[in-house]
Design a protein around this motif. Structure first.
Motif, PDB file in Angstrom:
ATOM      1  N   GLY A  46      -2.782   0.384   6.502  1.00  0.00           N
ATOM      2  CA  GLY A  46      -3.727   0.437   5.390  1.00  0.00           C
ATOM      3  C   GLY A  46      -4.881   1.388   5.646  1.00  0.00           C
ATOM      4  O   GLY A  46      -5.355   2.084   4.736  1.00  0.00           O
ATOM      5  N   VAL A  47      -5.349   1.452   6.882  1.00  0.00           N
ATOM      6  CA  VAL A  47      -6.444   2.361   7.242  1.00  0.00           C
ATOM      7  C   VAL A  47      -5.963   3.810   7.203  1.00  0.00           C
ATOM      8  O   VAL A  47      -6.703   4.712   6.802  1.00  0.00           O
ATOM      9  N   ILE A  48      -4.724   4.049   7.604  1.00  0.00           N
ATOM     10  CA  ILE A  48      -4.167   5.409   7.538  1.00  0.00           C
ATOM     11  C   ILE A  48      -4.137   5.905   6.100  1.00  0.00           C
ATOM     12  O   ILE A  48      -4.541   7.043   5.804  1.00  0.00           O
ATOM     13  N   LEU A  49      -3.664   5.069   5.175  1.00  0.00           N
ATOM     14  CA  LEU A  49      -3.573   5.487   3.777  1.00  0.00           C
ATOM     15  C   LEU A  49      -4.948   5.782   3.183  1.00  0.00           C
ATOM     16  O   LEU A  49      -5.106   6.740   2.431  1.00  0.00           O
ATOM     17  N   ARG A  50      -5.945   4.966   3.548  1.00  0.00           N
ATOM     18  CA  ARG A  50      -7.271   5.108   2.939  1.00  0.00           C
ATOM     19  C   ARG A  50      -8.142   6.156   3.638  1.00  0.00           C
ATOM     20  O   ARG A  50      -8.727   7.020   2.981  1.00  0.00           O
ATOM     21  N   ASP A  51      -8.231   6.095   4.971  1.00  0.00           N
ATOM     22  CA  ASP A  51      -9.218   6.906   5.691  1.00  0.00           C
ATOM     23  C   ASP A  51      -8.665   8.188   6.289  1.00  0.00           C
ATOM     24  O   ASP A  51      -9.424   9.104   6.579  1.00  0.00           O
ATOM     25  N   VAL A  52      -7.343   8.253   6.518  1.00  0.00           N
ATOM     26  CA  VAL A  52      -6.772   9.440   7.155  1.00  0.00           C
ATOM     27  C   VAL A  52      -6.065  10.334   6.132  1.00  0.00           C
ATOM     28  O   VAL A  52      -6.361  11.524   6.023  1.00  0.00           O
ATOM     29  N   LEU A  53      -5.147   9.756   5.367  1.00  0.00           N
ATOM     30  CA  LEU A  53      -4.404  10.540   4.373  1.00  0.00           C
ATOM     31  C   LEU A  53      -5.116  10.586   3.020  1.00  0.00           C
ATOM     32  O   LEU A  53      -4.750  11.393   2.162  1.00  0.00           O
ATOM     33  N   HIS A  54      -6.082   9.697   2.805  1.00  0.00           N
ATOM     34  CA  HIS A  54      -6.872   9.642   1.565  1.00  0.00           C
ATOM     35  C   HIS A  54      -5.983   9.487   0.335  1.00  0.00           C
ATOM     36  O   HIS A  54      -6.189  10.127  -0.696  1.00  0.00           O
ATOM     37  N   LEU A  55      -4.976   8.624   0.459  1.00  0.00           N
ATOM     38  CA  LEU A  55      -4.108   8.321  -0.677  1.00  0.00           C
ATOM     39  C   LEU A  55      -4.671   7.195  -1.531  1.00  0.00           C
ATOM     40  O   LEU A  55      -4.167   6.937  -2.630  1.00  0.00           O
ATOM     41  N   SER A  56      -5.682   6.505  -1.027  1.00  0.00           N
ATOM     42  CA  SER A  56      -6.320   5.426  -1.778  1.00  0.00           C
ATOM     43  C   SER A  56      -7.803   5.452  -1.466  1.00  0.00           C
ATOM     44  O   SER A  56      -8.244   6.055  -0.483  1.00  0.00           O
ATOM     45  N   SER A  57      -8.570   4.780  -2.312  1.00  0.00           N
ATOM     46  CA  SER A  57     -10.023   4.754  -2.119  1.00  0.00           C
ATOM     47  C   SER A  57     -10.519   3.412  -1.599  1.00  0.00           C
ATOM     48  O   SER A  57     -11.665   3.294  -1.183  1.00  0.00           O
ATOM     49  N   ASN A  58      -9.657   2.388  -1.623  1.00  0.00           N
ATOM     50  CA  ASN A  58     -10.050   1.075  -1.110  1.00  0.00           C
ATOM     51  C   ASN A  58      -8.802   0.309  -0.667  1.00  0.00           C
ATOM     52  O   ASN A  58      -7.670   0.752  -0.866  1.00  0.00           O
ATOM     53  N   SER A  59      -9.029  -0.858  -0.086  1.00  0.00           N
ATOM     54  CA  SER A  59      -7.921  -1.648   0.459  1.00  0.00           C
ATOM     55  C   SER A  59      -6.968  -2.136  -0.622  1.00  0.00           C
ATOM     56  O   SER A  59      -5.755  -2.220  -0.399  1.00  0.00           O
ATOM     57  N   ASN A  60      -7.511  -2.485  -1.793  1.00  0.00           N
ATOM     58  CA  ASN A  60      -6.648  -2.966  -2.876  1.00  0.00           C
ATOM     59  C   ASN A  60      -5.661  -1.893  -3.326  1.00  0.00           C
ATOM     60  O   ASN A  60      -4.480  -2.173  -3.583  1.00  0.00           O
ATOM     61  N   GLU A  61      -6.122  -0.658  -3.407  1.00  0.00           N
ATOM     62  CA  GLU A  61      -5.217   0.429  -3.799  1.00  0.00           C
ATOM     63  C   GLU A  61      -4.156   0.655  -2.724  1.00  0.00           C
ATOM     64  O   GLU A  61      -2.990   0.933  -3.039  1.00  0.00           O
ATOM     65  N   SER A  62      -4.557   0.539  -1.451  1.00  0.00           N
ATOM     66  CA  SER A  62      -3.580   0.683  -0.368  1.00  0.00           C
ATOM     67  C   SER A  62      -2.498  -0.384  -0.469  1.00  0.00           C
ATOM     68  O   SER A  62      -1.310  -0.106  -0.272  1.00  0.00           O
ATOM     69  N   LYS A  63      -2.896  -1.620  -0.780  1.00  0.00           N
ATOM     70  CA  LYS A  63      -1.938  -2.710  -0.913  1.00  0.00           C
ATOM     71  C   LYS A  63      -0.969  -2.456  -2.064  1.00  0.00           C
ATOM     72  O   LYS A  63       0.230  -2.740  -1.954  1.00  0.00           O
ATOM     73  N   LYS A  64      -1.462  -1.917  -3.173  1.00  0.00           N
ATOM     74  CA  LYS A  64      -0.592  -1.618  -4.312  1.00  0.00           C
ATOM     75  C   LYS A  64       0.443  -0.560  -3.951  1.00  0.00           C
ATOM     76  O   LYS A  64       1.620  -0.651  -4.322  1.00  0.00           O
ATOM     77  N   ILE A  65       0.006   0.463  -3.225  1.00  0.00           N
ATOM     78  CA  ILE A  65       0.937   1.518  -2.800  1.00  0.00           C
ATOM     79  C   ILE A  65       2.019   0.935  -1.903  1.00  0.00           C
ATOM     80  O   ILE A  65       3.217   1.225  -2.061  1.00  0.00           O
ATOM     81  N   LEU A  66       1.609   0.099  -0.951  1.00  0.00           N
ATOM     82  CA  LEU A  66       2.569  -0.486  -0.018  1.00  0.00           C
ATOM     83  C   LEU A  66       3.506  -1.459  -0.713  1.00  0.00           C
ATOM     84  O   LEU A  66       4.713  -1.479  -0.442  1.00  0.00           O
ATOM     85  N   ASN A  67       2.972  -2.266  -1.615  1.00  0.00           N
ATOM     86  CA  ASN A  67       3.814  -3.232  -2.336  1.00  0.00           C
ATOM     87  C   ASN A  67       4.835  -2.547  -3.236  1.00  0.00           C
ATOM     88  O   ASN A  67       5.861  -3.141  -3.586  1.00  0.00           O
TER      89      ASN A  67
END
Length: 240
Positions: A46-67
């Motif tokens: 989740g941290v990779i998606l948000r802080d490294v790859l910048h595919l999401s802006s918060n944890s909820n968006e990261s969860k949606k992408i993963l789900n």
């Protein structure tokens, strides 16, 4: 009821130094779930998606992408934002047809992977056990294991495998003259040549003498990974 374990929360200030995160944001950050890697050697997905790859802006968006099943690690869909991603792991973003490999290279930790290499991975052998039937079970640095008839491979060697099938394509011996990648410490990301392997003593771990272009260093074998004999077998590891 008494608490059976310590807190699972992780403060940003206590996060591993290689994490590319802002230290003065909110007090807590997502921590990796117990798995194949220790907390100090992996990144939560989740941290990779948000802080490294910048595919999401918060944890909820990261969860949606993963789900949605859009992210694969080593060819397997992962939906847990706390899943630990470690050295040599492959991250695939299926809608964009993009892939990244986790290796230290300069100031980067995730390096884009070309299409012909997005199904290959280097696995360092960390254990070797005999089983019933005469086969050998090899354990690798990322927690995976494999049964093989061959007894030639040793702890410290590296296998080039195809993922997710886990088929061994080639075997890299850990020996004098081979090229190794430093995966941790001050020299992380550098590729050197093994000049000498020193056996461990009572108070010292097994170590290796490496030669870089500008210097020679002595490091514990836990901090290095063989990547080829004459040159690295993966193009992404070739020095620019």
């Amino acid at each position: 009821m008494v608490r059976k374990s310590g807190s699972t929360k992780l403060k940003r200030q206590k996060a591993p130094r290689f994490w590319d995160v802002r230290r003065k944001d909110s007090q807590f950050i997502l921590g990796p779930r117990p798995g194949p890697y220790s907390k100090s050697k992996c990144y939560p997905l989740g941290v990779i998606l948000r802080d490294v790859l910048h595919l999401s802006s918060n944890s909820n968006e990261s969860k949606k992408i993963l789900n949605s099943g859009l992210i694969k690690i080593d060819g397997i869909i992962r939906r847990d934002p706390r899943f630990g991603v470690g050295i040599m792991d492959l991250i695939e973003i299926t809608p964009n047809n993009e892939a990244y490999r986790m290796i230290p290279k300069g100031s980067k930790l995730l390096v884009p992977v070309k299409t012909r290499e997005n199904k290959k991975k280097l696995l360092k052998i960390t254990s070797k056990t005999s089983t019933k039937g005469g086969k050998i079970q090899y354990g690798f640095h990322d927690g995976k294991s494999l049964l093989q008839d061959s007894k030639e491979m040793k702890v410290g060697d590296v296998c080039l495998v195809s993922v997710p099938e886990m088929q061994i394509e080639s075997h890299i011996k850990f020996e004098n003259g081979c090229n190794v990648l430093v995966v941790q410490g001050e020299n992380a990301g550098k590729i050197g040549r093994v000049e000498e392997i020193k056996e461990g003593l009572f108070a010292l771990p097994k170590r290796v003498i490496l030669t870089f272009e500008e210097k020679t260093v002595e490091l514990p074998v836990e901090l290095i990974m063989p990547v080829g004999l004459d040159k690295p077998v993966l193009e992404v590891l070739v020095n620019e």
